[in-house]
Design an enzyme around this catalytic site. Sequence first.
Site, PDB file in Angstrom:
ATOM      1  N   ASP A  82       2.343  -0.173   3.116  1.00 12.03           N
ATOM      2  CA  ASP A  82       2.085  -0.243   1.674  1.00 12.03           C
ATOM      3  C   ASP A  82       1.321   0.970   1.146  1.00 12.03           C
ATOM      4  O   ASP A  82       0.584   0.882   0.174  1.00 12.03           O
ATOM      5  CB  ASP A  82       1.330  -1.545   1.312  1.00 12.03           C
ATOM      6  CG  ASP A  82       2.157  -2.761   1.676  1.00 12.03           C
ATOM      7  OD1 ASP A  82       3.313  -2.812   1.258  1.00 12.03           O
ATOM      8  OD2 ASP A  82       1.635  -3.647   2.380  1.00 12.03           O
ATOM      9  N   LYS A  99       5.164   4.695   0.567  1.00 12.91           N
ATOM     10  CA  LYS A  99       6.206   5.518   1.197  1.00 12.91           C
ATOM     11  C   LYS A  99       7.447   5.617   0.315  1.00 12.91           C
ATOM     12  O   LYS A  99       8.051   6.673   0.209  1.00 12.91           O
ATOM     13  CB  LYS A  99       6.644   4.906   2.544  1.00 12.91           C
ATOM     14  CG  LYS A  99       5.599   4.937   3.618  1.00 12.91           C
ATOM     15  CD  LYS A  99       6.145   4.347   4.911  1.00 12.91           C
ATOM     16  CE  LYS A  99       6.437   2.865   4.830  1.00 12.91           C
ATOM     17  NZ  LYS A  99       5.267   2.009   4.713  1.00 12.91           N
ATOM     18  N   GLY A 146       9.693  -3.123   2.640  1.00 10.04           N
ATOM     19  CA  GLY A 146       9.870  -3.500   1.242  1.00 10.04           C
ATOM     20  C   GLY A 146       9.430  -2.358   0.360  1.00 10.04           C
ATOM     21  O   GLY A 146       8.270  -1.979   0.358  1.00 10.04           O
ATOM     22  N   HIS A 147      10.377  -1.774  -0.347  1.00  7.69           N
ATOM     23  CA  HIS A 147      10.029  -0.659  -1.219  1.00  7.69           C
ATOM     24  C   HIS A 147      10.331  -1.035  -2.658  1.00  7.69           C
ATOM     25  O   HIS A 147      11.400  -1.545  -2.947  1.00  7.69           O
ATOM     26  CB  HIS A 147      10.839   0.583  -0.859  1.00  7.69           C
ATOM     27  CG  HIS A 147      10.525   1.115   0.502  1.00  7.69           C
ATOM     28  ND1 HIS A 147       9.234   1.227   0.962  1.00  7.69           N
ATOM     29  CD2 HIS A 147      11.308   1.561   1.498  1.00  7.69           C
ATOM     30  CE1 HIS A 147       9.261   1.740   2.181  1.00  7.69           C
ATOM     31  NE2 HIS A 147      10.504   1.937   2.534  1.00  7.69           N
ATOM     32  N   GLN A 170       7.076   0.237   7.802  1.00 13.76           N
ATOM     33  CA  GLN A 170       5.736  -0.089   8.311  1.00 13.76           C
ATOM     34  C   GLN A 170       4.930   1.202   8.481  1.00 13.76           C
ATOM     35  O   GLN A 170       5.156   2.137   7.738  1.00 13.76           O
ATOM     36  CB  GLN A 170       5.797  -0.917   9.614  1.00 13.76           C
ATOM     37  CG  GLN A 170       6.319  -2.332   9.389  1.00 13.76           C
ATOM     38  CD  GLN A 170       7.818  -2.400   9.327  1.00 13.76           C
ATOM     39  OE1 GLN A 170       8.487  -1.888  10.187  1.00 13.76           O
ATOM     40  NE2 GLN A 170       8.355  -3.031   8.309  1.00 13.76           N
TER      41      GLN A 170
END
Length: 423
Positions: free
Chosen positions: A13, A16, A40-41, A222
Amino acid sequence: MNKVIVTGAQWGDEGKGRIVDLLAETADCVVRFNGGHNAGHTLVVGGKTWKLALLPCGLLRGKLGVIGNGVVVDPQALLAEIDRIAAEGLAIGPEQLAVADNATLLLPSHIALDAAQEAARTQAIGTTGRGIGPAFEDRAGRRAIRLADLADPAVLRGRLEETLRYHNAVLAALGRPVFELEPMLAALLEQARRILPYLRPAWKLLNEADEAGRRILFEGAQAMLLDVEHGTYPFVTSSGTGPAQAASGSGLGSAARGHALGVCKAYATRVGGGPFPTELDDAVGDGLRERGGEYGTNTGRPRRCGWLDAALLRQSVRVGGIASLALTKLDVLDGMDELKICTGYRLDGVLRDDYPAGLAERGRIEPVYETLPGWQESTRGARSLDALPELARAYVRRIAELVGAPVSLISTGAEREDVIRLA
Ligand code: 2SA
Ligand code: MG
């Protein structure tokens, strides 16, 4: 630089997706090489918010997307994501996306195993519940099914029998319902019709692209401290998360010679369980959470917040071969009286700058801090170093010194161009 590898330098988080989006502009191809749909982006492109889990972000910029062999692929999740993105106006076919034929298949039984194992743990890891750990476990245990084997029903049946025999034994031992072969096989064959057209020897495609001088961007999922070997084990994910993983997780060996960019928040956050030496369980931590919007993208869970840990960051930089840092969310620190940076730890009265491996020692360490004055001006949206207050520049300089890597990018807001480029 033809190959850039973007990885998180902390616990995830870090932003990225935002950095990958920025760099995708000058790339020809964007590659995922680890994790699965536990990533998750959230991206804002042209005023529209997109959420991606398995698809490489570069697809939103019209770049070729590659899901490499190092990713565990849940075909149901992949197809659902492709359908969702299509419904939102972006059609993604085999022209836009290549999926490695030797990537590992993630099954519904992996998701059940993830939940069962998590419930059986003395101390929960706080996994994303997507079946990621059990899928990588099967890959290492040589029980996994690879995507290429979706092409032959007889082979698939044989592999699924073997995998399920093992899954059902474990599920039964943990008091969970078992899976039946036939409905699972039928569902996989149905999904295979749509998945197979995307499958390619991605390693070959990438090597040919590289030889032709194409610019390849690697999108890590990650982060370093969640790496299965170098992270805060056992509170980690089950794949390699560092820049070195880009080479093995894509089959482009020369990725090892790319520029490793570590994305790092100006403070620290973590979701799930596990050690967090600089965690702030007080009003300062609450302030970071509120100003930084530190709540999980998918689950909405509040993230744990704390001071920047330069000792752990320096370890990530050295272990990962990180060549430069992209610093994000600097503006969240605006208006604070003072800022602390962890420079090392005290263990049984002795100072050390490395994070111990043993769990007992980890329980006894105390972070050692250096305190810097905060700045009162807003840094939000600053687009040059000169636009930052001197105290903010001093904070950035000190991080680079302590961590042993230059800061090459600073992001200062959600807008695509809210960024300071230093190299
Ligand atoms: P798992 O499901 O086996 O990989 O979980 C193991 C641990 O790894 C942590 N983990 C993460 N922590 C932060 N972000 C993650 N992914 C997304 C991201 C999350 C999102 O990259 O931004 O949607 O915002 C991620 N994936 C795994 C997890 O919390 C466990 O501690
Ligand atoms: Mg996230």
